[in-house]
Scaffold this motif. Structure first.
Motif, PDB file in Angstrom:
ATOM      1  N   HIS A   1       0.995  -1.387  -0.149  1.00  0.00           N
ATOM      2  CA  HIS A   1      -0.016   0.287   0.024  1.00  0.00           C
ATOM      3  C   HIS A   1       0.769   1.300  -0.141  1.00  0.00           C
ATOM      4  O   HIS A   1       0.348   2.367  -0.141  1.00  0.00           O
ATOM      5  CB  HIS A   1      -0.990  -0.031   1.285  1.00  0.00           C
ATOM      6  CG  HIS A   1      -0.197  -0.007   2.408  1.00  0.00           C
ATOM      7  ND1 HIS A   1       0.315  -0.879   3.049  1.00  0.00           N
ATOM      8  CD2 HIS A   1      -0.195   1.123   3.388  1.00  0.00           C
ATOM      9  CE1 HIS A   1       1.180  -0.721   4.241  1.00  0.00           C
ATOM     10  NE2 HIS A   1       0.584   0.705   4.345  1.00  0.00           N
ATOM     11  N   LYS A   2       1.987   1.153   0.369  1.00  0.00           N
ATOM     12  CA  LYS A   2       3.231   2.232   0.310  1.00  0.00           C
ATOM     13  C   LYS A   2       3.976   1.957  -1.084  1.00  0.00           C
ATOM     14  O   LYS A   2       4.914   2.877  -1.229  1.00  0.00           O
ATOM     15  CB  LYS A   2       3.983   2.120   1.445  1.00  0.00           C
ATOM     16  CG  LYS A   2       3.226   2.419   3.052  1.00  0.00           C
ATOM     17  CD  LYS A   2       2.861   3.928   2.719  1.00  0.00           C
ATOM     18  CE  LYS A   2       2.405   4.153   4.460  1.00  0.00           C
ATOM     19  NZ  LYS A   2       1.889   5.412   4.259  1.00  0.00           N
ATOM     20  N   GLY A   3       3.304   1.191  -2.009  1.00  0.00           N
ATOM     21  CA  GLY A   3       4.233   1.146  -3.225  1.00  0.00           C
ATOM     22  C   GLY A   3       5.655   0.494  -3.267  1.00  0.00           C
ATOM     23  O   GLY A   3       6.396   0.700  -4.026  1.00  0.00           O
ATOM     24  N   VAL A   4       5.763  -0.204  -2.327  1.00  0.00           N
ATOM     25  CA  VAL A   4       6.992  -1.156  -2.202  1.00  0.00           C
ATOM     26  C   VAL A   4       7.036  -2.235  -3.007  1.00  0.00           C
ATOM     27  O   VAL A   4       6.048  -3.106  -3.005  1.00  0.00           O
ATOM     28  CB  VAL A   4       7.551  -1.663  -0.780  1.00  0.00           C
ATOM     29  CG1 VAL A   4       8.461  -2.334  -0.461  1.00  0.00           C
ATOM     30  CG2 VAL A   4       7.549  -0.429   0.355  1.00  0.00           C
ATOM     31  N   THR A   5       7.936  -2.397  -3.809  1.00  0.00           N
ATOM     32  CA  THR A   5       8.165  -3.576  -5.042  1.00  0.00           C
ATOM     33  C   THR A   5       8.968  -4.688  -4.298  1.00  0.00           C
ATOM     34  O   THR A   5       9.672  -4.431  -3.214  1.00  0.00           O
ATOM     35  CB  THR A   5       8.665  -3.186  -6.215  1.00  0.00           C
ATOM     36  OG1 THR A   5      10.136  -2.659  -5.803  1.00  0.00           O
ATOM     37  CG2 THR A   5       7.768  -1.908  -6.730  1.00  0.00           C
ATOM     38  N   VAL A   6       9.034  -5.903  -4.865  1.00  0.00           N
ATOM     39  CA  VAL A   6       9.922  -6.854  -4.223  1.00  0.00           C
ATOM     40  C   VAL A   6      11.448  -6.372  -4.713  1.00  0.00           C
ATOM     41  O   VAL A   6      12.281  -6.789  -3.637  1.00  0.00           O
ATOM     42  CB  VAL A   6       9.809  -8.076  -4.970  1.00  0.00           C
ATOM     43  CG1 VAL A   6      10.522  -9.058  -4.622  1.00  0.00           C
ATOM     44  CG2 VAL A   6       8.240  -8.547  -4.632  1.00  0.00           C
ATOM     45  N   GLU A   7      11.632  -5.770  -5.542  1.00  0.00           N
ATOM     46  CA  GLU A   7      12.941  -5.088  -5.784  1.00  0.00           C
ATOM     47  C   GLU A   7      13.456  -4.524  -4.785  1.00  0.00           C
ATOM     48  O   GLU A   7      14.657  -4.405  -4.154  1.00  0.00           O
ATOM     49  CB  GLU A   7      13.283  -4.560  -7.190  1.00  0.00           C
ATOM     50  CG  GLU A   7      12.830  -5.545  -8.468  1.00  0.00           C
ATOM     51  CD  GLU A   7      11.380  -5.972  -8.557  1.00  0.00           C
ATOM     52  OE1 GLU A   7      10.606  -5.254  -7.950  1.00  0.00           O
ATOM     53  OE2 GLU A   7      11.074  -7.031  -9.328  1.00  0.00           O
ATOM     54  N   LEU A   8      12.597  -3.344  -4.367  1.00  0.00           N
ATOM     55  CA  LEU A   8      12.918  -2.384  -3.348  1.00  0.00           C
ATOM     56  C   LEU A   8      13.128  -3.083  -1.908  1.00  0.00           C
ATOM     57  O   LEU A   8      14.028  -3.009  -1.213  1.00  0.00           O
ATOM     58  CB  LEU A   8      11.916  -1.393  -3.226  1.00  0.00           C
ATOM     59  CG  LEU A   8      11.876  -0.089  -2.013  1.00  0.00           C
ATOM     60  CD1 LEU A   8      13.477   0.437  -2.292  1.00  0.00           C
ATOM     61  CD2 LEU A   8      10.885   0.760  -2.390  1.00  0.00           C
ATOM     62  N   ALA A   9      12.092  -3.873  -1.858  1.00  0.00           N
ATOM     63  CA  ALA A   9      12.156  -4.698  -0.332  1.00  0.00           C
ATOM     64  C   ALA A   9      13.486  -5.654  -0.297  1.00  0.00           C
ATOM     65  O   ALA A   9      13.817  -5.695   0.788  1.00  0.00           O
ATOM     66  CB  ALA A   9      11.115  -5.653  -0.218  1.00  0.00           C
ATOM     67  N   TYR A  10      13.981  -6.028  -1.415  1.00  0.00           N
ATOM     68  CA  TYR A  10      15.341  -6.941  -1.491  1.00  0.00           C
ATOM     69  C   TYR A  10      16.337  -6.135  -0.959  1.00  0.00           C
ATOM     70  O   TYR A  10      16.920  -6.794   0.022  1.00  0.00           O
ATOM     71  CB  TYR A  10      15.342  -7.554  -2.642  1.00  0.00           C
ATOM     72  CG  TYR A  10      16.792  -8.357  -2.963  1.00  0.00           C
ATOM     73  CD1 TYR A  10      16.345  -9.844  -2.478  1.00  0.00           C
ATOM     74  CD2 TYR A  10      17.777  -8.077  -3.202  1.00  0.00           C
ATOM     75  CE1 TYR A  10      17.489 -10.652  -2.673  1.00  0.00           C
ATOM     76  CE2 TYR A  10      18.894  -8.867  -3.324  1.00  0.00           C
ATOM     77  CZ  TYR A  10      18.679 -10.187  -2.847  1.00  0.00           C
ATOM     78  OH  TYR A  10      19.827 -11.307  -3.052  1.00  0.00           O
ATOM     79  N   ASP A  11      16.406  -4.850  -1.041  1.00  0.00           N
ATOM     80  CA  ASP A  11      17.342  -4.081  -0.376  1.00  0.00           C
ATOM     81  C   ASP A  11      17.022  -3.813   1.074  1.00  0.00           C
ATOM     82  O   ASP A  11      17.956  -3.732   2.080  1.00  0.00           O
ATOM     83  CB  ASP A  11      17.573  -2.691  -1.162  1.00  0.00           C
ATOM     84  CG  ASP A  11      18.147  -2.965  -2.622  1.00  0.00           C
ATOM     85  OD1 ASP A  11      18.885  -3.864  -2.908  1.00  0.00           O
ATOM     86  OD2 ASP A  11      17.834  -2.091  -3.517  1.00  0.00           O
ATOM     87  N   VAL A  12      15.616  -3.510   1.324  1.00  0.00           N
ATOM     88  CA  VAL A  12      15.499  -3.083   2.760  1.00  0.00           C
ATOM     89  C   VAL A  12      15.930  -4.330   3.601  1.00  0.00           C
ATOM     90  O   VAL A  12      16.187  -3.907   4.661  1.00  0.00           O
ATOM     91  CB  VAL A  12      14.001  -2.850   2.629  1.00  0.00           C
ATOM     92  CG1 VAL A  12      13.482  -2.389   4.282  1.00  0.00           C
ATOM     93  CG2 VAL A  12      13.763  -1.445   1.962  1.00  0.00           C
ATOM     94  N   VAL A  13      15.408  -5.539   3.299  1.00  0.00           N
ATOM     95  CA  VAL A  13      15.545  -6.637   4.070  1.00  0.00           C
ATOM     96  C   VAL A  13      16.893  -6.894   4.575  1.00  0.00           C
ATOM     97  O   VAL A  13      17.231  -7.777   5.297  1.00  0.00           O
ATOM     98  CB  VAL A  13      14.589  -7.787   3.784  1.00  0.00           C
ATOM     99  CG1 VAL A  13      13.175  -7.222   3.716  1.00  0.00           C
ATOM    100  CG2 VAL A  13      15.217  -8.263   2.676  1.00  0.00           C
TER     101      VAL A  13
END
Length: 706
Positions: free
Chosen positions: A454-466
């Protein structure tokens, strides 16, 4: 009448100090005033009392601890008889007993004491002191049958001399025989017999003790390196490959000082963690060149390199005669000893047998002890994202040695292992996970992307975040791979708790019973004679009345979970109906909301701080209140007031502030101060483990059921 416990033995080499330390730990958890008395003492410093005094902050005057030295006792016994000796020691014991609720008596050590019948002397003194006895039998390098016979004989000896034998302890038995011996003794003695296996780390000398015993020169090494245990000795004289094959974890490498190749090779192996060593001892009064020493210091910073004058063979004789000692300079050995005692002794049953009077006061030390004890009851796994931080590694060592909880450390495994090796810390089989290369990273990225879509987080972005250790650790908690998380020793509060807000979130139900509308925090303020709970001093800047009520209810539940009976004071600058204005009205409204939602809770508000905690003020301002003058949970109207107050009390009153402890989350995550000490980290991890334990019915649940 003062209750006394007399720990004694039957011969030398029983490792009795482990038991004496364990009994002291047990007593100080539940009793405020514990004294120590050693009837007979050798000349020189008493290592065990110095350890007890440092560890338990004993205020007892050392002069009162000792009855007399052995030479004086022998002369008195020879000139005036045993009765006069015993009478004198009894008088000196009672000078201590009158000032304490419990006295731990340390029996004679059977080392060149010149007493004709030492066992009988210990038994008589215990009887004259009206003390219960815990005899300790040493089982090192003995067969199981010999240990069994000796333990039974020791019980008969003390029982036959009229002693009140509380329990027997058989110590230092072979690990493979421990369960068999315990099973056999359980059937053959009328009192419990606790059987402790031999622990190599306790009998191993530290590098500092080796340095002192051999009058060695320290060429390299820091205090942390000198505190390492030398678990083995490896003598180097062969070629380097052969030496490397012979190295064992925690060994001390002994080699002639002119073998620079072996020095550099051993330290390089340590740096690689294959395996970590205790240090290097050089013989022949030879020392490597400055260039070699510079290289050695860079290879393994902090690792000791010592030099002695003697030849290798006489040095070896001295080394094999050394044995590790518990003293104030070996705190890590003390943690190992306590962990061993607590794993193999039913401390709850033993405390009942001691029948020590429980104190109404809760001192800071008692509170800290109870945290560790409560966490051990139902062990949980806590993830520590800051796995390369030195303070975190030292705290991990304490937690592991004491068996408080299981741990997962986050970070590059080679860096963590090397750092631990440099600090002389044995992490054992602690799980280490590197978020950057973990096989969990893909699954965590998908999970986080779904949570934050819902905040526009994609899997690609999440991969960096985690890959961030705090996000990774929070996801481990969320996915059940850990029960709680503690971070913040090098990260900001925001970096620590933001992932929890995004991933774990608040307990469902909002203001309904059992739910939480916001995340808040408390500090446990350990004052000299009691523990108070302060909330919220770390999270919510300016809570409204609804949020303030939620903070109060959450704080009461947290207080009860940790053994503090909740009596809530809703703090303001006025008491009762004496003031008005928006700030006072907010507190008044919040108080009424708590009464409406939780009529079972004791609460008063608005109330000033002095009226909340001081009975004489309360008697004037709010006579008849069941909270005023005895509040235990103090709720501040805003963050500015709460944060400043807790810091003022911490600094001015010398209070220990444990926290902030977060509350309201579905699963426990807690933040550390960036100035946190090792003990602060230990306490916070224990609190997190307790929060993660299966909850018993809380006041909220009870109120719902009524």
């Amino acid at each position: 009448m003062t209750r006394s416990v007399y720990v004694t033995g039957i011969d030398r080499g029983d490792g009795r100090q482990v038991v004496e330390l364990g009994i002291m730990e047990l007593l100080t958890r539940h009793v405020d005033r514990v004294g120590v008395f050693r009837p007979l003492v050798h000349d020189g410093p008493d290592r065990l009392f110095e350890l007890l005094r440092a560890r338990y902050r004993l205020a007892q005057d050392p002069v009162t601890v000792y009855g007399m030295d052995y030479a004086e006792a022998s002369a008195l016994q020879a000139e005036r008889g045993t009765d006069e000796l015993v009478s004198t020691l009894v008088d000196r014991f009672h000078l201590v007993a009158r000032d304490y609720d419990v006295v731990l008596v340390l029996g004679t050590d059977y080392a060149d004491t010149q007493l004709p019948d030492e066992l009988a002397m210990n038994a008589r003194l215990a009887n004259e002191f009206a003390a219960s006895v815990i005899p300790v039998v040493g089982g090192r390098k003995q067969s199981a049958e010999a240990v069994l016979a000796e333990t039974r004989n020791a019980y008969r000896a003390y029982d036959g001399l009229g002693c009140d034998v509380l329990a027997m302890v058989t110590n230092r038995v072979a690990r493979e025989d421990r369960d068999h011996i315990a099973e056999r003794l359980a059937d053959r003695l009328p009192v419990p017999c606790y059987v402790l296996p031999d622990e190599p780390a306790l009998s191993a000398p530290t590098v500092a003790q080796i340095t002192q015993a051999l009058d060695a020169e320290v060429l390299l090494g820091d205090d942390s390196g000198l505190a390492r245990d030398a678990l083995d000795f490896v003598f180097g004289g062969a070629m380097l490959p052969n030496l490397l094959n012979a190295l064992t974890p925690g060994c001390m490498v002994v080699t002639p000082g002119d073998r620079a190749d072996l020095v550099v090779g051993a330290l390089a192996a340590h740096s690689a963690g294959t395996p970590p060593i205790a240090g290097v001892l050089l013989t022949l009064n030879e020392r490597p060149s400055d260039g070699v020493l510079t290289l050695a210091a860079r290879l393994a910073p902090g690792t000791p390199v010592l030099s002695v004058r003697g030849l290798s063979f006489p040095t070896a004789e001295q080394l094999f005669a050394l044995e590790g000692k518990l003293n104030a300079a070996t705190p890590r050995k003390a943690e190992t000893a306590l962990g061993l005692f607590e794993r193999h002794v039913d401390t709850g049953d033993l405390l009942k047998r001691v029948s020590a009077p429980s104190s109404d006061r809760v001192t800071p030390m008692m509170f800290e002890h109870k945290l560790l004890e409560q966490a051990r009851v139902d062990k949980r796994r806590v993830v520590l994202p800051e796995g390369t931080e030195e303070r975190v590694l030292h705290a991990a060592e304490v937690l592991l040695r004491r068996g408080v909880c299981d741990l997962t450390l986050l970070g590059p495994e080679d860096q963590i292992r090397k750092k631990a090796a440099d600090l002389g810390i044995d992490l054992g089989d602690t799980r280490i996970v590197d978020p950057a290369v973990s096989e969990l990273r893909d699954a965590f990225a998908e999970r986080y992307a779904k949570l934050r879509a819902h905040k526009g987080v994609t899997v690609e972005l999440a991969y960096d975040v985690v890959s961030d250790v705090n996000y990774f650790g929070t996801l481990m908690v969320q996915e059940g791979l850990a029960d709680g998380m503690v971070s913040g020793s090098v990260h900001s509060t925001a970096a620590t708790i933001r992932p929890a807000f995004e991933i774990i979130r608040t307990r469902p139900g909002g203001a309904a019973p059992g739910g939480a509308s916001i995340v808040s925090s408390v500090f446990f303020m350990c004052l000299a004679e009691k523990v108070l709970v302060y909330g919220d001093c770390a999270v919510n800047p300016d809570p409204d009345a609804e949020q303030l009520a939620d903070i109060a209810i959450q704080s009461a539940a947290t207080a009860e979970q940790f053994g503090v009976e909740p009596r809530i004071a809703m703090l303001s600058y006025s008491t009762g109906d004496s003031g008005s204005g928006a700030d006072v009205d907010k507190v008044r409204e919040a108080t009424e909301l708590v009464r409406l939602r939780r009529p079972d809770l004791k609460i008063e508000g608005p109330i000033q701080y002095d009226a909340a905690v001081e009975p004489t003020v309360a008697a004037t301002k709010l006579p008849g209140s069941e909270v005023a003058g005895q509040a235990t949970v103090l709720i501040f109207p805003d963050l500015n007031t709460g944060n400043n107050t807790y810091k003022a009390v911490q600094r001015s009153a010398g209070a220990i502030a444990v926290g902030p402890v977060l509350q309201g989350l579905r699963k426990p995550v807690n933040d550390l101060s960036r100035g946190a000490l090792v003990q602060d980290i230990v306490n916070t991890v224990a609190i997190t483990a307790i929060q993660a334990q299966s909850p018993t019915p809380s006041p909220t649940d009870k109120a719902t059921q009524q």
